[in-house]
Structures are given as C-alpha cells and as structure tokens.
Design an enzyme around this catalytic site. Structure first.
Site, short mmCIF file in Angstrom:
data_model
loop_
_atom_site.label_atom_id
_atom_site.label_comp_id
_atom_site.label_asym_id
_atom_site.label_seq_id
_atom_site.Cartn_x
_atom_site.Cartn_y
_atom_site.Cartn_z
N ASP A 30 0.86 -1.18 0.00
CA ASP A 30 0.00 0.00 0.00
C ASP A 30 0.89 1.23 0.00
O ASP A 30 1.96 1.22 0.62
CB ASP A 30 -0.92 0.00 1.24
CG ASP A 30 -2.11 0.91 1.05
OD1 ASP A 30 -3.22 0.38 0.83
OD2 ASP A 30 -1.94 2.15 1.07
N LEU A 157 -17.23 -9.90 -2.43
CA LEU A 157 -17.35 -10.01 -0.97
C LEU A 157 -18.16 -8.85 -0.40
O LEU A 157 -18.21 -7.76 -0.97
CB LEU A 157 -15.98 -10.07 -0.30
CG LEU A 157 -15.03 -8.87 -0.29
CD1 LEU A 157 -15.45 -7.77 0.66
CD2 LEU A 157 -13.66 -9.35 0.09
N PHE A 256 -31.63 -9.91 0.36
CA PHE A 256 -31.71 -8.53 -0.15
C PHE A 256 -33.15 -8.07 -0.37
O PHE A 256 -33.44 -7.32 -1.29
CB PHE A 256 -30.83 -8.35 -1.39
CG PHE A 256 -29.41 -8.07 -0.97
CD1 PHE A 256 -28.65 -9.05 -0.37
CD2 PHE A 256 -28.85 -6.81 -1.13
CE1 PHE A 256 -27.37 -8.79 0.09
CE2 PHE A 256 -27.56 -6.53 -0.68
CZ PHE A 256 -26.84 -7.53 -0.07
N LEU A 257 -34.03 -8.54 0.49
CA LEU A 257 -35.42 -8.07 0.46
C LEU A 257 -35.79 -7.46 1.81
O LEU A 257 -36.96 -7.47 2.18
CB LEU A 257 -36.36 -9.23 0.12
CG LEU A 257 -36.40 -9.67 -1.34
CD1 LEU A 257 -37.35 -10.85 -1.55
CD2 LEU A 257 -36.82 -8.52 -2.27
N ALA A 259 -36.54 -4.39 3.76
CA ALA A 259 -36.81 -2.97 3.56
C ALA A 259 -36.06 -2.16 4.61
O ALA A 259 -35.83 -2.65 5.73
CB ALA A 259 -38.31 -2.72 3.66
N GLY A 264 -26.75 1.87 1.36
CA GLY A 264 -25.61 2.77 1.48
C GLY A 264 -24.33 1.98 1.26
O GLY A 264 -24.34 0.90 0.68
N CYS A 267 -20.11 0.87 -2.13
CA CYS A 267 -20.19 0.17 -3.42
C CYS A 267 -21.51 0.35 -4.17
O CYS A 267 -21.52 0.84 -5.29
CB CYS A 267 -19.92 -1.31 -3.21
SG CYS A 267 -18.34 -1.59 -2.42
N LYS A 327 -24.12 -0.55 7.74
CA LYS A 327 -24.78 -1.81 8.08
C LYS A 327 -24.11 -2.34 9.34
O LYS A 327 -23.06 -1.83 9.75
CB LYS A 327 -24.69 -2.81 6.93
CG LYS A 327 -23.30 -3.29 6.58
CD LYS A 327 -23.43 -4.36 5.52
CE LYS A 327 -22.12 -4.98 5.17
NZ LYS A 327 -22.24 -6.00 4.14
N ARG A 334 -19.10 5.18 5.15
CA ARG A 334 -19.08 5.77 3.81
C ARG A 334 -20.45 5.60 3.15
O ARG A 334 -20.99 4.51 3.11
CB ARG A 334 -17.99 5.12 2.95
CG ARG A 334 -16.59 5.56 3.33
CD ARG A 334 -15.54 4.83 2.54
NE ARG A 334 -15.55 3.40 2.83
CZ ARG A 334 -14.89 2.49 2.12
NH1 ARG A 334 -14.18 2.86 1.08
NH2 ARG A 334 -14.94 1.22 2.45
C1 UGA Z 1 -21.93 -4.86 -1.75
C2 UGA Z 1 -22.32 -6.19 -2.42
O1 UGA Z 1 -23.31 -6.84 -1.62
C3 UGA Z 1 -21.10 -7.09 -2.56
O2 UGA Z 1 -21.46 -8.29 -3.26
C4 UGA Z 1 -20.02 -6.35 -3.36
O3 UGA Z 1 -18.84 -7.13 -3.49
C5 UGA Z 1 -19.68 -5.05 -2.65
O4 UGA Z 1 -20.88 -4.25 -2.51
C6 UGA Z 1 -18.67 -4.33 -3.50
O5 UGA Z 1 -18.98 -4.00 -4.64
O6 UGA Z 1 -17.53 -4.19 -3.05
P1 UGA Z 1 -21.43 -4.12 0.77
O7 UGA Z 1 -21.12 -2.76 0.25
O8 UGA Z 1 -20.52 -4.73 1.78
O9 UGA Z 1 -21.49 -5.18 -0.43
O10 UGA Z 1 -22.87 -4.02 1.41
P2 UGA Z 1 -24.24 -4.84 1.31
O11 UGA Z 1 -24.27 -5.93 2.28
O12 UGA Z 1 -24.56 -5.16 -0.11
O13 UGA Z 1 -25.26 -3.72 1.81
C7 UGA Z 1 -25.39 -2.49 1.07
C8 UGA Z 1 -26.51 -1.66 1.66
O14 UGA Z 1 -27.77 -2.24 1.37
C9 UGA Z 1 -26.47 -1.49 3.18
O15 UGA Z 1 -26.76 -0.14 3.48
C10 UGA Z 1 -27.58 -2.39 3.69
O16 UGA Z 1 -28.16 -1.97 4.89
C11 UGA Z 1 -28.57 -2.31 2.54
N1 UGA Z 1 -29.46 -3.48 2.44
C12 UGA Z 1 -28.95 -4.70 2.12
C13 UGA Z 1 -30.81 -3.31 2.67
O17 UGA Z 1 -31.31 -2.20 2.97
N2 UGA Z 1 -31.63 -4.40 2.57
C14 UGA Z 1 -31.15 -5.64 2.24
O18 UGA Z 1 -31.96 -6.57 2.14
C15 UGA Z 1 -29.79 -5.79 2.01
#
Ligand code: UGA
Length: 436
Positions: A30, A157, A256-257, A259, A264, A267, A327, A334
């Site tokens: 890094d 991931l 991922f359902l 609500a 956020g 990614c 989460k 971020r």
């Molecule tokens: C996300 C993707 O899930 C990964 O597969 C991907 O590799 C990653 O981005 C990336 O591109 O690096 P991540 O950013 O760790 O992963 O977060 P998630 O678990 O996807 O959650 C994203 C947001 O969606 C959070 O704010 C979470 O609270 C929200 N969320 C997720 C919901 O509101 N409802 C859900 O059912 C699931």
C-alpha cells in the site's frame, strides 16, 4: 509461489490475510506507510470480523506488508485491489488504479519474471482493455499474453463477512484471453476454492458482471423499499411478511429483500451511478437503473416527512440516531444513509445525538462538534424527542421500556423493524408497517 496484493482496503487486506494465513508467500502493498506500519503490527485500519485473527496468523507465516513496490518483482500473481471512487459526475475515478498499474509496468520492465496481473478493482467495461492494458504494455515495453498475463477478476465479498466470503466465494470470475496464463490462473483458483464455480469470459463481460451483480442487488432493495412505502398506507400491512413469502419462491430468493432506509456503503450507490453514467454514454436510456437510484434517494425524504408529521417543526428538537454504520458489524460510514440523514437534520437545526457500537470515531471525523456522541443507548436517549433506528445492530434488539423512560417524547422510528414485535410504551413507527 509468491503473491502480491496492491491496495490494502477491505478487499485487498481481506485477501492478503486469508492467503497468508493459508501459508502462501504473500506481499501486501500500500502507498500509505502509516497504514502499512499498523497492519504489520497485526492490526487492521478498519473493523471487520475475524480479519485481525487471519492477519496475525499470516504474519506468523510468510507475510510481508510494505509500501515498497519493488518487492513485487518476483511474484507469480499480482492482485490489484485499489479503490475506484466516484467522481462528482457519477463516473469513476481511475487515478489510483492507473498509478498502481504504471508502477507494476515499471517493475515488469526491469524483470524477467512473467507474472499474472489480476484486476479486482471495479472498473467500467472496456477499462482493462483500453486503459490498463495500454499502461502496462507502454511502461513495461512488453506484451500482455506473452510476457505477462492480465485477467479481470471482479470481487463479490460483502463488508462484515469479508473473511468468510474470501475463503468461500460463491463464484470466481476470470475475464481475459484464453492463454496459458488463464489456464494457470484457473488451476490456482480451483485449488484455492475447490467447490466454487469458475466462470471464464472476456474482459468486458467480466467487468460488466460486477455492475450487473451490484445493480441487481440494489434493484431488489429498491423494489422492497417501494413496496414498504405502499405498505405504510395500508393499515396493519407488514412488509416483512411479504418479503418472507415472496422470498420462498425460488425464482425470487429471500436475500436482499429487507426494507430499510435505502442502500448505502462504498459500493452499491457508487456502482449504480457509474452504470447509469456509462449507459447514458452508450446512448442507452437507463430507465430502470434511474428509478432504483431515485427510490433510494426518496427513502430518506420519506423519513423526514414522517418525522415532521409526528413532531411538527423540527428546529431545536432533540433527535437520537441509533446506528451510523452503513450496516451492522462494520465501522464503515461511507455513503451511510444515517450520515445523509444527519446532514439533512442539521440543516433543519435539529440537535442530533448519535449512538453506534463501532462507528463513533468515523462519525466524529465527519461531524466533529456539530452533534453529540454517546457510547450508551440509555444515555443517548435522555431528553430525546425522537429515536431513529438506522442500523440493524443486535444491541438495539434489547431496547425496552426502561431504556426509553428518560426520553422527552417517547417517539421511536424504526427503519429496520427491529422492535416491531415488542410492545413498547411509545409512539412506534416503522418503515414498511402500515399505520392504523
Ligand atoms: C456490496 C455487495 O453486496 C457485494 O457483493 C459487493 O462485493 C460489494 O458491494 C462491493 O462491490 O464491493 P457491501 O457494500 O458490503 O457489499 O454491502 P451490502 O451488504 O450489499 O449492503 C449495502 C446496503 O444495502 C447497506 O446499506 C444495507 O443496509 C442495505 N441493504 C442490504 C438493505 O437495505 N436491505 C437488504 O436486504 C440488504
């Protein structure tokens, strides 16, 4: 075999720790010397479950952490995991990845080694072929496919389960030409993850798969969030029963359902904006993607509208935000919706107090003295006119009548329905539950 990982953020450090703990000769690189010093001591620069255990196990084996690029000289595989943040117009900023591959190219020029370079950073389709390949060949004066391998290897991931996902990925995607380098890489991954399907395709498709994956996840979330807003106008309706039921249909799937206040993190929001921007540049009207993005932005406005309905004028009211991490099980704030909500509340002259089990320090970096911080739920609720649960931390499941007893007005907004089944002695409103 010797493996280098360039860029020690969530993806890079998780990969470094996992490979090193498995006993591979690993070099984590890094540009940030301070970060390298911290990691070399076995400490992570962010909170991620199980990461430090793996890192420390790796450091006891054959792991070097350095800011010296020349250390990658004799590596067989070089993973590029640097960030590709969002620019103000929604497109992605390639400056870090361009710098990283230029440095790799310069090292390639001085070496007889024929490494395989794997691009894990998320990049818009065409970037590896049109930008990264050119930089590598120009700087090294060598040919991809002959003198070195270049493979797109997008990462899926999730933060908070980064170590588990790195050890057991659901898929490995390899994009590029079907050369000897591709064959060798396929063998490497089938040994590393014997049960994981490996998809081999070209660079552009691999790059697009990453955006397809994240935008589909965002679409599922916005779909259920839109339904949750409809449910709020149907007395007695409950969005969770709806997602549980439709999730049992194998064509839909239950994940991922949930609500909530909107998606956020570093990614999903960024990748949605980048894909919308890319579609427009390709003269495609991204109707669905834009709707997904708009629903996400509306979620936060819906919270403020409901808050105004219940509290009237918000100026000088005390509002407690429970959870600022994007989460649970992370300290990452971020693009957290809670952070956006706090910004909007501050504009409305609300007195904000926040609680979060892990993310207080990162929240302080943003708001400094503008808001109050508390490491204790009970204290954070004292004299509050309203508590808003934003992150589904396990800790909030324990909120009971005793914990809200010192609130000035017992008003609870639960964006994650954590307390929906509890009989709280409060005015309780939740995203996705119809008001009588
Ligand atoms: C996300 C993707 O899930 C990964 O597969 C991907 O590799 C990653 O981005 C990336 O591109 O690096 P991540 O950013 O760790 O992963 O977060 P998630 O678990 O996807 O959650 C994203 C947001 O969606 C959070 O704010 C979470 O609270 C929200 N969320 C997720 C919901 O509101 N409802 C859900 O059912 C699931």
């Amino acid at each position: 075999m010797k493996i280098a990982i360039i860029g020690l953020g969530f993806v890079g450090l998780s990969l470094t720790a996992v490979l090193a703990s498995k006993g591979y000769k690993t070099i984590g690189v890094d540009v940030d010397k301070l970060k390298c010093d911290i990691i070399s001591q076995g400490n992570s620069t962010f909170f991620e479950p199980n990461l430090e255990n793996k890192l420390r196990a790796g450091l006891k084996k054959d792991l070097i952490i350095t800011n010296n690029f020349s250390m990658i000289k004799n590596c067989d595989y070089v993973f590029v995991t640097v960030g590709t943040p969002q620019k103000s117009n929604g497109s992605i900023d390639l400056s870090m990845i361009k710098k990283a591959v230029a440095s790799i190219g310069e090292i390639l020029q001085q070496s007889k080694n024929k490494p395989i370079i794997l691009i894990k950073s998320t990049v818009i389709p065409g970037t590896i072929q049109n930008v990264i390949l050119r930089i590598l060949e120009n700087k090294s004066h060598k040919k991809a496919g002959k003198d070195f391998g270049l493979i797109s290897n997008p990462e899926f991931l999730q933060e908070s389960s980064a170590i588990k996902d790195t050890i057991y990925p659901h898929v490995v995607v390899l994009g590029g030409y079907k050369t000897k380098f591709m064959k060798k890489t396929e063998e490497f991954f089938s040994k590393l993850h014997p049960k994981t399907p490996i998809i081999i395709t070209n660079h552009q498709t691999a790059e697009m798969i990453k955006y397809a994956n994240n935008s589909f996840l965002a679409t599922k979330i916005s779909f259920i969030n839109q339904l949750s807003t409809i449910c709020q106008n149907i007395p007695g309706a409950n969005v969770d029963d709806i997602s549980t039921t439709i999730g049992l249909d194998p064509r839909i799937g239950k994940k991922f359902l949930n609500a909530g206040p909107g998606y956020g993190g570093s990614c999903l929001p960024k990748d949605m904006k980048a894909l919308i921007n890319f579609a427009k540049q390709s003269k495609v009207d991204p109707t669905l993607l834009q709707a997904v993005d708009k629903i996400n932005e509306n979620q936060i406005n819906n919270i403020i509208i409901r808050l105004k309905n219940k509290l009237g004028k918000l100026e000088s009211k005390n509002v407690t935000i429970l959870g600022t991490a994007f989460k649970p099980n992370t300290d990452d704030v971020r693009e957290s919706i809670a952070i956006e909500l706090i910004k909007k509340l501050l504009k409305l002259k609300v007195n904000v107090t926040i609680h979060d089990p892990k993310a207080i320090n990162n929240t302080k970096e943003i708001f400094e003295e503008k808001i109050n911080y508390s490491g204790n739920i009970l204290q954070s609720l004292r004299d509050s006119h309203c508590a808003i649960i934003m992150t589904q931390w396990k800790e909030y499941e324990s909120i009971n009548n005793n914990m809200i007893k010192n609130m000035k007005k017992k008003l609870v907004f639960d964006t994650r329905r954590i307390l929906a089944k509890k009989k709280l002695n409060a005015d309780y409103y939740a995203i996705g539950i119809g008001e009588d």
